[in-house]
Design an enzyme around this catalytic site. Structure first.
Site, PDB file in Angstrom:
ATOM      1  N   SER A  27      11.146  -5.359   1.339  1.00 13.59           N
ATOM      2  CA  SER A  27      10.476  -6.626   0.488  1.00 13.59           C
ATOM      3  C   SER A  27      11.729  -6.999  -0.766  1.00 13.59           C
ATOM      4  CB  SER A  27       9.351  -5.723  -0.252  1.00 13.59           C
ATOM      5  OG  SER A  27       8.686  -6.832  -1.049  1.00 13.59           O
ATOM      6  N   HIS A  84       2.368  -9.581  -0.622  1.00 10.65           N
ATOM      7  CA  HIS A  84       2.709  -9.885   0.811  1.00 10.65           C
ATOM      8  C   HIS A  84       1.406 -10.064   1.459  1.00 10.65           C
ATOM      9  CE1 HIS A  84       6.907  -8.925   0.678  1.00 10.65           C
ATOM     10  NE2 HIS A  84       6.471  -7.662  -0.097  1.00 10.65           N
TER      11      HIS A  84
END
Length: 296
Positions: A74, A183
């Protein structure tokens, strides 16, 4: 975070100074001394983790360790790109501050949630999300290992999914203390704002091959690197697939660079036969350097 390395290595201290200058406030002070409640604000957390990671990376690099590939989970994908020379550290640290702000502002506090589903196959987790959505958003967000998938979406849908996962045989389903549902498609407003910001920044072709989250694919050009960082905001982090790709490329030793040992823990779930080291402070740095000195 990073205090010990900054005290012992001028290049680490310089990294924190660069971050302070790029951001216009003393991020270094927050990293070294807190307070923790401020560090937990995502627009501060993101540049703080990036800076501590790049400080550690620069020390390792200065000691002569040269990776064949880089990857980050990420936010960590920005650290990977700075290490690869895709974008400058100053641009990256300002970008992740904005990224944190955009993500926080995309969904009002309390509207979204995330949960970790442990001990359930990905296909079953995906089915749980689909069944729990009921017209709301509920999606797999982080595919961390065969034992751990994190889901994200509207709070009520995520709670329904966690309950359903428990009923369908997950070892455990627990809600996570996060400030936004990262996400998943609820992050589309943040993705659009970040795309505009990234379009204004200079990207270079990576000097080291980067494995990106959203496709679990190797990137070696500037355009694809920028595009992957944009799509990553709403896309799943395909971490297990990324690590398996690297193993398929013949990687035997992984070094987790920066605060914490979360990725080392995930590596034990993905493939225990690989060596996983970390560099977060002076003791872990010396241990990692000793490992490579013995190998050399």
């Amino acid at each position: 975070m990073g205090k010990e390395l900054a005290a012992n290595h001028p290049i680490a201290r310089q990294t924190f100074d660069e971050a302070d200058e790029a951001l216009g406030y003393k991020l270094s002070q927050l990293c070294f001394d807190g307070p923790e409640d401020q560090l937990r604000l995502t627009e501060i957390t993101q540049p703080a983790i990036l800076t501590a990671s790049i400080a550690a990376w620069r020390v390792v690099n200065e000691k002569g360790l040269k990776p064949a590939f880089v990857a980050g989970h990420s936010l960590g994908e920005y650290s990977a790109h700075v290490a690869a020379g895709t974008l400058s550290f100053a641009d990256a640290v300002r970008t992740v501050r904005n990224r944190g702000q955009y993500m926080q502002e995309a969904v009002p506090v309390g509207v979204g949630a995330m949960a970790a589903i442990l001990g359930m196959e990905f296909d079953k987790v995906a089915a749980v999300c689909a069944d729990a959505a009921q017209g709301e958003v509920c999606e797999p967000a982080n595919i961390n290992s065969a034992e751990q998938v994190v889901i994200s979406g509207h709070a009520a849908a995520v709670e329904r999914a966690a309950k359903l996962a428990d009923e369908r045989g997950a070892k455990r389903a627990k809600l996570l203390p996060v400030s936004a549902p990262f996400h998943c498609s609820l992050m589309k407003p943040a993705q659009d704002r970040l795309a505009a910001h990234l379009a204004s920044i200079t990207f270079s072709n990576p000097a080291i091959k980067v494995v990106c989250n959203v496709d679990a694919a190797i990137l070696d050009d500037a355009t694809r690197s920028r595009d992957a960082l944009v799509r990553q905001v709403t896309g799943s982090v395909k971490w297990e697939q990324s690590i398996r790709l690297l193993i398929g490329q013949g990687v035997e030793t992984f070094v987790e660079v920066g605060p914490g040992k979360v990725l080392s823990g995930l590596m034990r779930q993905i493939d225990r036969t690989k060596t996983c080291l970390n560099v977060a402070d002076e003791a872990s740095l010396q241990k990692t350097l000793e490992h490579f000195a013995v190998k050399a």
